[in-house]
Design a protein around this motif. Structure first.
Motif, PDB file in Angstrom:
ATOM      1  N   THR A 120       0.838  -1.204   0.000  1.00 51.69           N
ATOM      2  CA  THR A 120       0.000   0.000   0.000  1.00 51.69           C
ATOM      3  C   THR A 120       0.874   1.256   0.000  1.00 51.69           C
ATOM      4  O   THR A 120       0.526   2.256  -0.606  1.00 51.69           O
ATOM      5  N   VAL A 127       1.974   1.955  -3.502  1.00 47.91           N
ATOM      6  CA  VAL A 127       0.931   2.604  -4.312  1.00 47.91           C
ATOM      7  C   VAL A 127       1.025   4.118  -4.138  1.00 47.91           C
ATOM      8  O   VAL A 127       1.025   4.875  -5.116  1.00 47.91           O
ATOM      9  N   ALA A 164       1.201   2.283 -10.067  1.00 50.17           N
ATOM     10  CA  ALA A 164       0.298   2.489  -8.940  1.00 50.17           C
ATOM     11  C   ALA A 164      -1.028   1.773  -9.181  1.00 50.17           C
ATOM     12  O   ALA A 164      -1.524   1.052  -8.309  1.00 50.17           O
ATOM     13  N   TYR A 165      -1.583   1.934 -10.394  1.00 48.77           N
ATOM     14  CA  TYR A 165      -2.847   1.265 -10.700  1.00 48.77           C
ATOM     15  C   TYR A 165      -2.688  -0.248 -10.688  1.00 48.77           C
ATOM     16  O   TYR A 165      -3.546  -0.963 -10.181  1.00 48.77           O
ATOM     17  N   SER A 212      -2.421  -1.459  -7.111  1.00 43.51           N
ATOM     18  CA  SER A 212      -3.757  -1.340  -6.519  1.00 43.51           C
ATOM     19  C   SER A 212      -4.653  -2.469  -6.981  1.00 43.51           C
ATOM     20  O   SER A 212      -5.376  -3.083  -6.193  1.00 43.51           O
ATOM     21  N   LEU A 258      -3.820  -5.710  -5.230  1.00 45.24           N
ATOM     22  CA  LEU A 258      -4.294  -5.707  -3.835  1.00 45.24           C
ATOM     23  C   LEU A 258      -5.803  -5.878  -3.774  1.00 45.24           C
ATOM     24  O   LEU A 258      -6.336  -6.676  -2.993  1.00 45.24           O
ATOM     25  N   ALA A 259      -6.507  -5.099  -4.612  1.00 44.14           N
ATOM     26  CA  ALA A 259      -7.965  -5.156  -4.612  1.00 44.14           C
ATOM     27  C   ALA A 259      -8.437  -6.533  -5.046  1.00 44.14           C
ATOM     28  O   ALA A 259      -9.386  -7.085  -4.490  1.00 44.14           O
ATOM     29  N   LEU A 309     -11.404  -3.169   0.341  1.00 48.78           N
ATOM     30  CA  LEU A 309     -10.393  -2.442  -0.430  1.00 48.78           C
ATOM     31  C   LEU A 309      -9.411  -1.723   0.489  1.00 48.78           C
ATOM     32  O   LEU A 309      -9.817  -1.049   1.426  1.00 48.78           O
ATOM     33  N   ILE A 350      -5.790   3.164   0.698  1.00 50.48           N
ATOM     34  CA  ILE A 350      -5.054   3.960  -0.293  1.00 50.48           C
ATOM     35  C   ILE A 350      -5.614   3.694  -1.688  1.00 50.48           C
ATOM     36  O   ILE A 350      -5.730   4.599  -2.526  1.00 50.48           O
ATOM     37  N   VAL A 351      -6.032   2.426  -1.924  1.00 46.14           N
ATOM     38  CA  VAL A 351      -6.647   2.071  -3.200  1.00 46.14           C
ATOM     39  C   VAL A 351      -8.022   2.740  -3.320  1.00 46.14           C
ATOM     40  O   VAL A 351      -8.406   3.202  -4.394  1.00 46.14           O
TER      41      VAL A 351
END
Lengths: 276, 283
Positions: free
Chosen positions: A231, A234, A246-247, A250, A253-254, B122, B125-126
């Protein structure tokens, strides 16, 4: 506003449905879809760039290690304390049960500050003593694990406790009276009954652990390739205008978090869990 | 399905049942309790106490100075105001969403159930990045809230979405519809049924959800980092103030702001409980 059972659908029913769908679409669905779209804008380029960047891969690795440690600690602690809270009587049980929820209402930044005040290397309360025996907590992996364990601490307990109340003690007592020891009773009777609640709690903890940001940012020191978690990468990549990475990070992670939730939602038998 | 009430509401049902029969501690369970309490103290209780102690360590002067600092006061005001507005919206929209999920039947409802949990799963930060993609400088809607007060509002609205929904939903599921039908057959209007029958039963759950939503709102940090720009006196929230104080090595001031946040959260929870009791009694 009460649309009663088996009543013909009125304009109100459709109005409410439309409002809810529109609200969720604008607040959650569309924004999340855009991040997925931006991740794959140039095909798999963004993911490839991110995954060949040692800063990103090291951070992902650290995140997974930290999350696994934190979840393991919370699972053992959670099952133990849930059993104690439900099955035993001791002074201060009510207070403890209320205090367990505390980490959910504390700001991640405050969590970081609290851990720093206790375990900071130079002026923390326990930090210098621990450093003398060779254990660095703050700005190292143990500190990150503690911060992560702190923020996800109540999740396993909150899932198990209602189920433990629900199942009662009859089967356990029967097992004991038939000569089973405490361990045997736990493995054969208690654990199978709380299995799904436990799995769900573990998955929630995992999602929370993978995504912790604020507390980790303060406790870790945020050093790339050493104490930087996914995180934190990111944030750094976005601010360094490497938005593709960064995307992509993310997205990864998502994906893990949401996929875990969806899988458990599908797997979990419905009648087993609505414990309260 | 998904995050049920027990995972979000500070146990209403659980607490009620917590008293009652329980075995006295045996030797091994006593040792287990000792270990668990030691870990809990080392991880949570002692560090949090140190925050409170640190904030009053230098007498009340640090406390007062920190609070009268215009930048900190502005941050606290912004945080509490936005969290309040968001909580009010969550009470209305959350209850409505729970209502539609329980009482309505339509294609794609299961998908919405998953959508509700996304803000919870989520990473924060995302979440910020996600909102930035629709409401940031490259917004396909042409709405750019980045670096304004509205970005704080939007981020809080996103991260607190599941709380009221997930606490109200299970209660609504168990609500006995016979009572509503009885009220209607005795001539109560829909509004009267809602006010006298449904709302009083939902009040405790709505309150619990609102308290969680407010507590989460005033403590939010991660989702604001990329979205709000953290402009002093404008979009800087309390958590960011705390972080700045920590980075400047002023731990006493950081602890003061942290203690205020803890107190505000506590006050909100107590106040909401009072309101909830009042609504339940009146109905």
């Amino acid at each position: 506003m009460a649309s009663r059972l088996r009543q013909p659908r009125t304009a109100g029913t459709y109005g409410r449905r439309l409002l809810v769908v529109a609200y969720l679409f604008l607040l959650v669905i569309w924004p999340v879809a855009l991040v997925v779209q931006k991740t794959f804008e140039g095909g798999l380029d963004n993911l490839q760039t991110a995954l060949s960047d040692p800063v990103v891969t090291d951070a992902l690795q650290l995140t997974v290690v930290v999350a696994l440690w934190a979840v393991a600690i919370n699972t053992v602690f959670g099952v133990g304390i849930s059993l104690l809270l439900v099955r035993y009587d001791f002074p201060g049980r009510g207070v403890l049960s209320a205090l367990i929820d505390l980490p959910l209402s504390v700001s991640p930044v405050v969590v970081g500050l609290a851990l720093l005040l206790a375990y900071g290397g130079t002026n923390g309360t326990f930090g210098p003593a621990l450093q003398d025996v060779g254990l660095q907590v703050a700005f190292a992996t143990p500190g990150i694990v503690m911060a992560t364990a702190f923020v996800s601490l109540p999740l396993v307990i909150r899932e198990i406790v209602p189920v433990l109340h629900e199942i009662g003690t009859e089967q356990e007592q029967a097992a004991t009276s038939l000569g089973a020891g405490p361990w045997q009773t736990f493995w054969r009777i208690t654990l199978p009954s709380i299995k799904w609640a436990l799995v769900y709690g573990v998955v929630l903890s995992l999602a929370r652990a993978l995504g912790e940001f604020g507390a980790v940012k303060i406790v870790s020191g945020n050093v790339a390739q050493q104490t930087q978690t996914a995180t934190l990468v990111v944030e750094q990549k976005y601010q360094d205008f490497e938005q593709g990475s960064a995307y992509a990070t993310s997205f990864l992670l998502a994906l893990i978090a949401v996929a875990a939730l969806v899988v458990v939602t599908i797997l979990r038998p419905k009648d087993d869990t609505d414990g309260d | 399905m998904t995050v049920d009430s027990s995972s979000l509401a500070p146990g209403t049902a659980r607490r009620r049942r917590a008293r009652g029969t329980g075995a006295p501690l045996t030797r091994s369970s006593g040792i287990g309790l000792g270990i668990a309490l030691t870990w809990f103290s080392l991880l949570v209780l002692i560090p949090l106490c140190l925050v409170v102690i640190q904030s009053v360590d230098g007498g009340w002067t640090t406390f007062r100075e920190t609070l009268t600092n215009p930048q900190t006061a502005a941050a606290l005001r912004l945080t509490v105001t936005q969290a309040l507005i968001v909580t009010v919206i969550n009470v209305v929209m959350g209850t409505l969403i729970a209502w539609v999920l329980v009482r309505d039947e339509f294609w794609g409802k299961r998908l919405l159930e998953v959508v509700i949990d996304i803000p919870f799963a989520l990473p924060t930060i995302v979440a910020g990045l996600v909102l930035l993609s629709l409401y940031g400088p490259d917004s396909p809607l042409g709405v750019n809230v980045a670096n304004t007060e509205r970005s704080v509002f939007l981020a809080l609205l996103f991260v607190t979405l599941p709380f009221v929904v997930r606490t109200v939903q299970p209660v609504l599921m168990e609500l006995d519809r016979d009572v509503e039908e009885a009220a209607a057959s005795l001539g109560a209007s829909r509004f009267t049924t809602l006010r006298r029958i449904i709302l009083p039963s939902l009040a405790p759950a709505i309150t619990a959800g609102a308290a969680l939503s407010f507590a989460r709102g005033i403590s939010e940090y991660g989702s604001l980092v990329l979205l709000s720009g953290n402009l002093p006196l404008k979009t800087e929230v309390a958590s960011v103030r705390i972080l700045t104080y920590i980075e400047n090595g002023n731990e006493a001031a950081a602890a003061s702001v942290a203690t205020i946040l803890l107190l505000v959260a506590l006050a909100a929870i107590v106040l909401l409980q009072v309101v909830s009791k009042w609504v339940a009694r009146r109905g």
